[in-house]
Design an enzyme around this catalytic site. Structure first.
Site, PDB file in Angstrom:
ATOM      1  CB  THR A   1     -24.988   6.048 -15.915  1.00  0.00           C
ATOM      2  OG1 THR A   1     -25.700   7.098 -15.261  1.00  0.00           O
ATOM      3  CG2 THR A   1     -25.519   5.879 -17.322  1.00  0.00           C
TER       4      THR A   1
ATOM      5  CD  GLN B   1     -29.077   9.874  -9.166  1.00  0.00           C
ATOM      6  OE1 GLN B   1     -28.735   9.573 -10.303  1.00  0.00           O
ATOM      7  NE2 GLN B   1     -28.232  10.367  -8.276  1.00  0.00           N
TER       8      GLN B   1
ATOM      9  CG  HIS C   1     -28.789  13.179 -10.606  1.00  0.00           C
ATOM     10  ND1 HIS C   1     -27.813  14.028 -10.132  1.00  0.00           N
ATOM     11  CD2 HIS C   1     -28.140  12.293 -11.420  1.00  0.00           C
ATOM     12  CE1 HIS C   1     -26.637  13.666 -10.632  1.00  0.00           C
ATOM     13  NE2 HIS C   1     -26.817  12.614 -11.418  1.00  0.00           N
TER      14      HIS C   1
ATOM     15  CG  ASN D   1     -22.484  14.588 -11.137  1.00  0.00           C
ATOM     16  OD1 ASN D   1     -21.734  15.190 -10.361  1.00  0.00           O
ATOM     17  ND2 ASN D   1     -22.623  13.265 -11.101  1.00  0.00           N
TER      18      ASN D   1
ATOM     19  CE1 TYR E   1     -26.144  14.659 -16.906  1.00  0.00           C
ATOM     20  CE2 TYR E   1     -25.714  13.998 -14.636  1.00  0.00           C
ATOM     21  CZ  TYR E   1     -25.462  13.876 -16.000  1.00  0.00           C
ATOM     22  OH  TYR E   1     -24.514  12.985 -16.449  1.00  0.00           O
TER      23      TYR E   1
ATOM     24  NE  ARG F   1     -24.334  11.336  -6.546  1.00  0.00           N
ATOM     25  CZ  ARG F   1     -23.690  10.625  -7.470  1.00  0.00           C
ATOM     26  NH1 ARG F   1     -24.143  10.576  -8.716  1.00  0.00           N
ATOM     27  NH2 ARG F   1     -22.600   9.949  -7.157  1.00  0.00           N
TER      28      ARG F   1
ATOM     29  CG  ASN G   1     -22.341  16.625 -17.702  1.00  0.00           C
ATOM     30  OD1 ASN G   1     -21.905  16.137 -18.743  1.00  0.00           O
ATOM     31  ND2 ASN G   1     -22.924  15.886 -16.760  1.00  0.00           N
TER      32      ASN G   1
ATOM     33  N   GLY H   1     -18.719   3.895  -5.481  1.00  0.00           N
ATOM     34  CA  GLY H   1     -19.186   3.741  -6.842  1.00  0.00           C
ATOM     35  C   GLY H   1     -18.553   2.565  -7.555  1.00  0.00           C
TER      36      GLY H   1
END
Length: 367
Positions: free
Chosen positions: A28, A102, A178, A181, A183, A230, A238, A319
């Site tokens: 991001t 993604q 995605h 993480n 979400y 992913r 999160n 990354g």
């Protein structure tokens, strides 16, 4: 190259031949142009500079306005966004690269100022995540979410289908879902965030349902071999957790394998943190999934070399090293030093810390 390694060997990802096994992880960068959340014109140069990676995976792009959780993240739901992304794919392909997008819906990790008419973000259950999001040029507490009605879920699935069709229209070689993480899809899967009592809550089968339904429609639209997902079984990112992640993700991966998806992209450990934060058998996922396994989190040349030699992964995602080293592949091949990333420019801004990192040849010429 100082050590023999499979890292620079080709790999066949479905119909796509990758020249090496380095994957640029989705990162991001918060540089989309408001109010339409169109990819920044600089994005074509940013991704084009990194086209020597075996595979590029773009920053996460929301499938609807409701799916946005951070300031200035790009979307894939409007004609203008498709046109902006087409410039990126054209530049990458001109430079011989391969690029997946993604796509995401952040669920509860959002803020009312990013939602239409300042509505509450949506979630599997009305449980507020402890944490902050980036909005109005500052880090702000995540807003209180509301639980999605059962009748709203088909619309979210349709948003992912439309986002996939738009991605293909923009020229992407494939799509990564995605599901990691903390979400939306991860929120539904994990019992720490999902307290529903309908067909999307309770049992492993019910909690995994949305992730698998979306995987099915994306694969039908893009082709299973051009679809990846992913996942992050034990990350605390999160504020999401599951009381028993091993059987949950064994179940999910069994079903992803049956769909014949092109790859699973696994964050091993805590995203951006310790790889051993919680017990989990990633080898179980590796054995269950018969196509490509992309390993992610804390990889450097040495760890990547060891994991590939042990057949613990097929591809390795990097990354932050790709942020500051557009020619990361060459630098690792030559055992050259890496540029240090400028963390102050990770999120938001312009060319500084985005497209101005020097290649090895540029750095040597400047000496």
């Amino acid at each position: 190259m100082t050590t023999p390694t499979k890292l620079f060997e080709p790999f066949q990802l479905g119909p796509i031949t990758l020249p090496n096994r380095l994957v640029m992880a989705p990162l991001t960068r918060n540089r989309a142009i408001p109010p339409g959340m169109v990819p920044n014109p600089l994005a074509s140069e940013y991704y084009g500079q990194r086209a020597s990676a075996g595979l590029l995976i773009t920053e996460a792009s929301q499938v609807s306005q409701q799916g946005q959780g951070y300031q200035d993240t790009p979307g894939i739901y409007s004609k203008e966004q498709v046109a902006g992304w087409r410039k990126v794919t054209e530049r990458v392909h001109e430079r011989g690269g391969r690029i997946f997008i993604q796509i995401w819906h952040v669920g509860r990790i959002s803020h009312v100022d990013l939602q239409q008419n300042k509505q509450a973000p949506v979630a599997p259950s009305a449980i507020r995540a402890r944490g902050k999001t980036f909005v109005n040029n500052t880090f702000t507490e995540i807003s209180e979410p509301r639980a999605l009605a059962l009748s709203e879920i088909p619309e979210i699935i349709e948003d992912f289908k439309r986002g996939t069709a738009n991605a293909l229209a923009a020229g992407f070689d494939g799509v990564e879902i995605h599901g990691a993480n903390g979400y939306l899809l991860d929120q539904f899967a994990k019992d720490g965030a999902n307290k529903r009592t309908d067909t999307y809550g309770g049992s492993i089968e019910n909690r995994a349902k949305l992730m698998l339904e979306i995987s099915k429609v994306v694969a039908a639209e893009a082709g299973a071999e051009r679809t990846g997902i992913r996942i992050s079984p034990v990350t605390p990112a999160n504020d999401v957790s599951d009381s028993n992640p091993q059987p949950l993700f064994d179940y999910i991966v069994d079903h992803l394998n049956a769909m014949k998806l092109g790859y699973i992209h696994v964050i091993e450990g805590a995203t951006g943190g310790p790889r051993d934060n919680a017990p989990f058998d990633y080898g179980s996922l590796r054995k269950r999934f018969k196509r490509a396994y992309i390993a992610n989190n804390g990889y450097d040349f040495e760890l990547a070399t060891r994991m590939l030699a042990a057949d613990a992964a097929d591809l390795i995602a990097f990354g932050k090293p790709f942020i500051s080293n557009p020619d990361l592949v060459e630098r690792l091949q030559r055992g050259a030093p890496l540029n240090a990333p400028d963390k102050a420019t990770f999120y938001g801004g312009g060319a500084k810390g985005y497209t101005d990192y020097p290649t090895l040849s540029e750095a040597m010429a400047a000496q």
